[in-house]
Structures are given as C-alpha cells and as structure tokens.
Design an enzyme around this catalytic site. Sequence first.
Site, PDB file in Angstrom:
ATOM      1  N   CYS A  96       0.864  -1.180   0.000  1.00 19.77           N
ATOM      2  CA  CYS A  96       0.000   0.000   0.000  1.00 19.77           C
ATOM      3  C   CYS A  96       0.905   1.235   0.000  1.00 19.77           C
ATOM      4  O   CYS A  96       1.900   1.268   0.723  1.00 19.77           O
ATOM      5  CB  CYS A  96      -0.871  -0.019   1.257  1.00 19.77           C
ATOM      6  SG  CYS A  96      -1.974   1.398   1.424  1.00 19.77           S
ATOM      7  N   GLU A 139      -8.884  -1.034  -2.331  1.00 24.70           N
ATOM      8  CA  GLU A 139      -9.181   0.411  -2.368  1.00 24.70           C
ATOM      9  C   GLU A 139     -10.532   0.740  -1.728  1.00 24.70           C
ATOM     10  O   GLU A 139     -10.656   1.759  -1.034  1.00 24.70           O
ATOM     11  CB  GLU A 139      -9.135   0.944  -3.805  1.00 24.70           C
ATOM     12  CG  GLU A 139      -7.823   0.733  -4.550  1.00 24.70           C
ATOM     13  CD  GLU A 139      -6.586   1.158  -3.799  1.00 24.70           C
ATOM     14  OE1 GLU A 139      -6.671   2.031  -2.924  1.00 24.70           O
ATOM     15  OE2 GLU A 139      -5.516   0.582  -4.074  1.00 24.70           O
TER      16      GLU A 139
HETATM   17 CO    CO Z   1      -3.757   1.006   0.106  1.00 25.27          CO
END
Ligand code: CO
Length: 170
Positions: A96, A139
Amino acid sequence: MAIRELIYDGNKLLLEKSEEIKVIDEDIKKLAQDMLDTMYKYDGLGLAAIQVGKKLRMIVYDSTYIEEGAKKRPVIMINPKIVWTSKSKVLVEEGCLSFPDVFEDVERFEKVKVEYIGIDSKKRIKSVQGIEAVVIQHETDHLDGIVFLDRVDKKKTKNKKNDSKKERKK
Ligand code: CO
C-alpha cells in the site's frame, strides 16, 4: 499534472470512513486526475482519495500497468460499492502506498461485482476478477477506514519482510 501529498501509516485519517460524493464537479475531476498522477508517480496499482487526505468515496486504479512501457488503462470509480462476491478466494501479496515497504499476504474474493459512478456521472456495474478484483477490494476498504493489514490472518500467512524484488503498491 499535479502530484498530491500522500498520508502514511499512523495518520488517523486512514482509519476514517469517507463520505459519498454528491456532485461530480471540476474539483472532483481535478482530484481524480491528480490521484492518477500521484499513483503512477509512486508506482501504485491503485489509490483511494483518503490517501491524499480527502475523505471522499473515490478510488483510482490501473491493474494492467505493471511493466515499463505498458499501455495505461486508468479507471476512476466514484462511490464504488461491491454488490457481489464469489465464494472462491485468493491469497495475494499486497502492499500500500501509505505503508511503504510493508507486504503481506491477504485473502480476498477471487471475483467481485462493483457498482460505481464514472467521472462522466454515469452509473456503471463491472464484473472483475484476478488482480483487478483484489485492487478494488483493497481500495474500497480504504473508503471504510480499513487497511490491508487489518485483513491479514496471521494463522495463514507468515510475516514477510520486504523482498528485494520491486513491488507494486496499492
Ligand atoms: Co492502500
């Protein structure tokens, strides 16, 4: 082209729920483009608005743009909602942009259907699988204040330190 500042692990905004977008105005369009610019700049596969400090339900991704020179296929989803999930699951290593150098195996649904509004204000539904399905789940989790580490099952995965190979982040 404008690169926005990312927020990182430890910033409480990452734990907050984002708000529905009511009107797709010029500010939203600019934000979407900036999010894509930022995602590509930092080699991300996807990005949620909260990661640039905006508590809005919008995600962008490009799950095919993996290799240098590959054609860009950016996708913008406003108010995305997963409306169907397969029974089958997959275990995929995720990263991420808000958690630099952290990679963990996360279990996700293999296929999902997602309802969303496009940047052209049209409502759409998309059936996806594979890496695209994984990116969308990662997401859309951000929009509910959930980060990928919350999904790690320590019984199923072993903690991995950053491999030397270059990873794409979400
Ligand atoms: Co992320």
